[in-house]
Write a protein that holds these residues in place. Structure first.
Motif, PDB file in Angstrom:
ATOM      1  N   ALA A  74      37.487  -6.200  41.971  1.00 19.67           N
ATOM      2  CA  ALA A  74      36.589  -5.982  40.203  1.00 19.67           C
ATOM      3  C   ALA A  74      37.220  -7.117  40.070  1.00 19.67           C
ATOM      4  O   ALA A  74      36.116  -7.240  38.514  1.00 19.67           O
ATOM      5  CB  ALA A  74      38.040  -4.591  39.680  1.00 19.67           C
ATOM      6  N   VAL A  75      38.010  -7.703  40.406  1.00 18.35           N
ATOM      7  CA  VAL A  75      38.021  -9.368  40.036  1.00 18.35           C
ATOM      8  C   VAL A  75      36.956 -10.345  40.071  1.00 18.35           C
ATOM      9  O   VAL A  75      36.215 -10.749  39.330  1.00 18.35           O
ATOM     10  CB  VAL A  75      38.942 -10.073  40.851  1.00 18.35           C
ATOM     11  N   VAL A  80      32.235 -13.003  37.892  1.00  9.96           N
ATOM     12  CA  VAL A  80      30.185 -13.280  37.914  1.00  9.96           C
ATOM     13  C   VAL A  80      29.245 -12.991  36.496  1.00  9.96           C
ATOM     14  O   VAL A  80      29.119 -13.376  36.211  1.00  9.96           O
ATOM     15  CB  VAL A  80      29.725 -11.657  39.030  1.00  9.96           C
ATOM     16  N   LYS A  81      30.256 -11.615  35.775  1.00  8.08           N
ATOM     17  CA  LYS A  81      29.668 -11.607  34.881  1.00  8.08           C
ATOM     18  C   LYS A  81      29.885 -12.265  33.496  1.00  8.08           C
ATOM     19  O   LYS A  81      29.337 -12.503  32.726  1.00  8.08           O
ATOM     20  CB  LYS A  81      30.440 -10.031  33.869  1.00  8.08           C
ATOM     21  N   LYS A  82      30.712 -13.115  33.645  1.00 10.07           N
ATOM     22  CA  LYS A  82      31.401 -14.240  32.858  1.00 10.07           C
ATOM     23  C   LYS A  82      30.663 -14.583  32.733  1.00 10.07           C
ATOM     24  O   LYS A  82      29.888 -15.617  31.914  1.00 10.07           O
ATOM     25  CB  LYS A  82      32.927 -14.632  32.878  1.00 10.07           C
ATOM     26  N   VAL A  83      30.502 -15.401  33.933  1.00  9.26           N
ATOM     27  CA  VAL A  83      29.707 -16.634  34.722  1.00  9.26           C
ATOM     28  C   VAL A  83      28.200 -16.441  34.501  1.00  9.26           C
ATOM     29  O   VAL A  83      27.962 -17.576  33.989  1.00  9.26           O
ATOM     30  CB  VAL A  83      30.347 -17.729  35.967  1.00  9.26           C
ATOM     31  N   VAL A  84      27.135 -15.308  34.619  1.00 10.50           N
ATOM     32  CA  VAL A  84      26.626 -15.499  34.199  1.00 10.50           C
ATOM     33  C   VAL A  84      25.736 -14.946  32.512  1.00 10.50           C
ATOM     34  O   VAL A  84      25.098 -16.105  31.640  1.00 10.50           O
ATOM     35  CB  VAL A  84      26.293 -13.603  35.000  1.00 10.50           C
ATOM     36  N   SER A  85      27.006 -14.462  31.715  1.00  9.48           N
ATOM     37  CA  SER A  85      26.704 -14.164  29.688  1.00  9.48           C
ATOM     38  C   SER A  85      26.825 -16.009  29.762  1.00  9.48           C
ATOM     39  O   SER A  85      26.568 -16.027  28.890  1.00  9.48           O
ATOM     40  CB  SER A  85      27.881 -12.819  30.054  1.00  9.48           C
ATOM     41  N   VAL A 120      23.230 -19.691  37.487  1.00 15.28           N
ATOM     42  CA  VAL A 120      23.534 -19.862  39.473  1.00 15.28           C
ATOM     43  C   VAL A 120      24.857 -19.339  39.194  1.00 15.28           C
ATOM     44  O   VAL A 120      25.697 -19.144  38.074  1.00 15.28           O
ATOM     45  CB  VAL A 120      24.251 -21.719  38.949  1.00 15.28           C
ATOM     46  N   PRO A 121      24.659 -18.895  40.403  1.00 13.09           N
ATOM     47  CA  PRO A 121      26.413 -17.874  40.953  1.00 13.09           C
ATOM     48  C   PRO A 121      27.458 -18.773  40.477  1.00 13.09           C
ATOM     49  O   PRO A 121      27.828 -19.627  40.749  1.00 13.09           O
ATOM     50  CB  PRO A 121      26.751 -17.566  42.201  1.00 13.09           C
ATOM     51  N   PRO A 122      28.516 -18.058  40.351  1.00  8.99           N
ATOM     52  CA  PRO A 122      30.161 -18.436  40.093  1.00  8.99           C
ATOM     53  C   PRO A 122      30.011 -20.025  41.588  1.00  8.99           C
ATOM     54  O   PRO A 122      29.819 -18.645  42.391  1.00  8.99           O
ATOM     55  CB  PRO A 122      31.316 -18.119  39.716  1.00  8.99           C
ATOM     56  N   TYR A 123      30.984 -21.007  42.049  1.00 11.96           N
ATOM     57  CA  TYR A 123      31.022 -20.991  43.040  1.00 11.96           C
ATOM     58  C   TYR A 123      32.089 -22.037  43.491  1.00 11.96           C
ATOM     59  O   TYR A 123      32.557 -22.115  42.466  1.00 11.96           O
ATOM     60  CB  TYR A 123      29.565 -21.542  43.429  1.00 11.96           C
ATOM     61  N   PHE A 124      32.347 -22.273  44.200  1.00 12.83           N
ATOM     62  CA  PHE A 124      33.775 -23.089  44.393  1.00 12.83           C
ATOM     63  C   PHE A 124      33.032 -24.047  46.079  1.00 12.83           C
ATOM     64  O   PHE A 124      32.611 -24.148  46.727  1.00 12.83           O
ATOM     65  CB  PHE A 124      34.291 -22.854  45.282  1.00 12.83           C
ATOM     66  N   THR A 142      26.287 -11.845  42.297  1.00 15.49           N
ATOM     67  CA  THR A 142      25.026 -12.459  40.532  1.00 15.49           C
ATOM     68  C   THR A 142      24.232 -11.695  41.182  1.00 15.49           C
ATOM     69  O   THR A 142      23.454 -11.648  39.738  1.00 15.49           O
ATOM     70  CB  THR A 142      25.559 -13.508  40.392  1.00 15.49           C
ATOM     71  N   ARG A 143      23.162 -11.897  41.943  1.00 21.05           N
ATOM     72  CA  ARG A 143      22.155 -11.897  42.620  1.00 21.05           C
ATOM     73  C   ARG A 143      21.847  -9.722  42.067  1.00 21.05           C
ATOM     74  O   ARG A 143      21.190  -9.627  41.287  1.00 21.05           O
ATOM     75  CB  ARG A 143      21.499 -11.523  44.062  1.00 21.05           C
ATOM     76  N   SER A 144      22.868  -9.498  42.662  1.00 20.54           N
ATOM     77  CA  SER A 144      22.948  -8.072  42.458  1.00 20.54           C
ATOM     78  C   SER A 144      22.375  -7.493  40.708  1.00 20.54           C
ATOM     79  O   SER A 144      21.956  -6.298  40.167  1.00 20.54           O
ATOM     80  CB  SER A 144      23.616  -6.900  43.259  1.00 20.54           C
ATOM     81  N   ILE A 145      23.090  -8.137  40.172  1.00 17.24           N
ATOM     82  CA  ILE A 145      23.550  -8.044  38.093  1.00 17.24           C
ATOM     83  C   ILE A 145      21.804  -8.541  37.370  1.00 17.24           C
ATOM     84  O   ILE A 145      21.933  -8.337  36.576  1.00 17.24           O
ATOM     85  CB  ILE A 145      24.572  -8.225  37.920  1.00 17.24           C
ATOM     86  N   VAL A 146      21.366 -10.133  37.885  1.00 26.01           N
ATOM     87  CA  VAL A 146      20.137 -10.557  37.669  1.00 26.01           C
ATOM     88  C   VAL A 146      19.103 -10.378  38.273  1.00 26.01           C
ATOM     89  O   VAL A 146      18.412 -10.328  38.968  1.00 26.01           O
ATOM     90  CB  VAL A 146      20.871 -12.731  37.310  1.00 26.01           C
ATOM     91  N   THR A 147      18.481  -9.623  37.398  1.00 26.78           N
ATOM     92  CA  THR A 147      16.776  -9.223  37.801  1.00 26.78           C
ATOM     93  C   THR A 147      15.704  -9.852  37.187  1.00 26.78           C
ATOM     94  O   THR A 147      15.148  -9.552  37.422  1.00 26.78           O
ATOM     95  CB  THR A 147      16.958  -7.509  37.483  1.00 26.78           C
ATOM     96  N   ASP A 148      16.420 -10.864  35.990  1.00 24.04           N
ATOM     97  CA  ASP A 148      15.218 -11.108  34.817  1.00 24.04           C
ATOM     98  C   ASP A 148      15.075 -12.376  35.157  1.00 24.04           C
ATOM     99  O   ASP A 148      14.162 -12.642  34.566  1.00 24.04           O
ATOM    100  CB  ASP A 148      15.156 -10.431  33.771  1.00 24.04           C
ATOM    101  N   LEU A 149      15.794 -13.289  35.563  1.00 25.01           N
ATOM    102  CA  LEU A 149      15.951 -14.404  35.682  1.00 25.01           C
ATOM    103  C   LEU A 149      16.432 -15.021  37.098  1.00 25.01           C
ATOM    104  O   LEU A 149      16.492 -13.960  38.048  1.00 25.01           O
ATOM    105  CB  LEU A 149      16.706 -15.126  34.435  1.00 25.01           C
TER     106      LEU A 149
END
Ligand SMILES: [Zn+2]
Length: 361
Positions: A74-75, A80-85, A120-124, A142-149
């Motif tokens: 969940a964390v 991922v949601k926030k960074v993508v947005s 770009v997915p969040p990364y470290f 990230t891949r699983s929630i971004v389908t249009d870009l």
């Protein structure tokens, strides 16, 4: 500034480096081992308004993020949601300070709205196997929630990590069905030893074997050599930020002395320091670009002129590659510059030319 080697750079045309850079700086400071003094206000805004969640929590706790902080799905999903947005919504205008360079844009007029070309997915910083697993997990989410870009995975590690775990890194990223890769080799540049250069060259080649674009986040003229091993493109500031370390302070780039790029030697010299001492025309290292033709001696160039000279010369170098310059020709030209100038004390060291030439053969 992003340079793309491909003949048809349409694929990456809207990929603006500074957008991603902003984000890296932000996250690097937040997540990445180094926390000096107070958090910058712009970062605090980002944390308060955009990231929230786990980032806000660890900042409030004044500690580093650990891989275990992201063990909870969940964390991770929230991050991922926030960074993508953030990338979708907040980075869509061209920064004011780069508008003056719009005359060099491939696409004219430059649009004022500039939605991200990729996510770009969040990364470290991939300091160890735990962080590698976190990066892979975040990229998969990230891949699983971004389908249009397109989603480009970030490979961010040291040359040592590449040497010991490069195959594993590529294998794990390869499974995610990403659309391309960004590569950030920690604190790497083309003047390092032959061994490091060869390690990076081999890694780029293997990564390019996944048949997706590979763009280096930071690069000097060695990126031109890497183009022959499959590097699609690379980013750098105009005359700065050709390398970067994970723990580098973000504000050290200001107030650099004016430097002048010598195309044949693939290196820069400090104008104030060197121009009175090194008459480039005497060495037949003069430049015929528009700026140099206007000003004569490079000692006359100010910061803006020397940057413009750099852009024109780099463009010509990239154009040669796009036009099909063979590895052998490029290697020979590096070798002949090395042979001719290696014993000139004013111009040394030039060992990079010899290393690069060898890597191309
Ligand atoms: Zn010039």
């Amino acid at each position: 500034m992003t340079y793309v080697f491909a003949q048809s750079p349409d694929l990456l045309r809207r990929f603006l480096k500074d957008k991603i850079d902003d984000k890296i700086k932000t996250r690097r400071d937040r997540f990445n081992q180094k926390m000096k003094g107070d958090t910058k206000r712009s970062y605090l805004k980002l944390i308060e308004r955009e990231y929230e969640g786990i980032i806000k929590k660890i900042v409030a706790e004044k500690r580093r993020l650990n891989p275990s902080d992201l063990a909870d799905a969940a964390v991770s999903n929230d991050l991922v949601k926030k960074v993508v947005s953030f990338q979708r919504n907040r980075l869509s205008a061209i920064p004011e300070k780069y508008k003056k360079y719009s005359k060099y844009a491939i696409q004219k007029p430059l649009r004022t709205e500039n939605p991200p070309m990729l996510i770009v997915p969040p990364y470290f910083y991939n300091a160890n196997a735990d962080w590698h697993r976190v990066n892979i997990d975040l990229a998969a989410r990230t891949r699983s929630i971004v389908t249009d870009l397109p989603v480009f995975g970030m490979v961010f590690c040291s040359t040592e990590m590449i040497e010991t775990s490069g195959d594993r890194i590529i294998e794990d990223f390869g499974r995610l069905k990403l659309d391309g890769f960004l590569l950030w080799v920690n604190d790497f540049d083309g003047r390092q030893g032959f061994r490091q250069l060869r390690v990076v060259r081999g890694f780029v080649k293997a990564l390019a074997g996944l048949k997706k674009p590979v763009v280096s986040m930071y690069g000097d003229a060695f990126s031109l050599v890497l183009a022959y091993s499959g590097l699609t493109g690379y980013c750098c500031g105009i005359c700065y930020a050709e390398r970067k370390a994970a723990d580098q302070d973000v504000d050290v780039e200001g107030g650099m002395p004016v430097r002048y790029y010598i195309e044949r030697l693939k290196k820069k010299v400090q104008v104030k320091l060197e121009a009175p001492r090194i008459p480039l025309t005497k060495y037949q290292l003069g430049c015929n670009c528009e700026i140099c033709n206007q000003h004569g001696n490079y000692s006359e160039l100010d910061d803006a002129n020397s940057r413009e000279h750099f852009m024109l010369v780099r463009q010509a170098e990239i154009d040669s590659i796009r036009a099909g310059q063979s590895a052998e020709d490029f290697s020979n030209s590096l070798k002949s510059a090395y042979d001719r100038y290696k014993d000139e004390p004013d111009l040394s060291p030039l060992t990079h030319l010899s290393h690069w030439s060898k890597l191309l053969t």
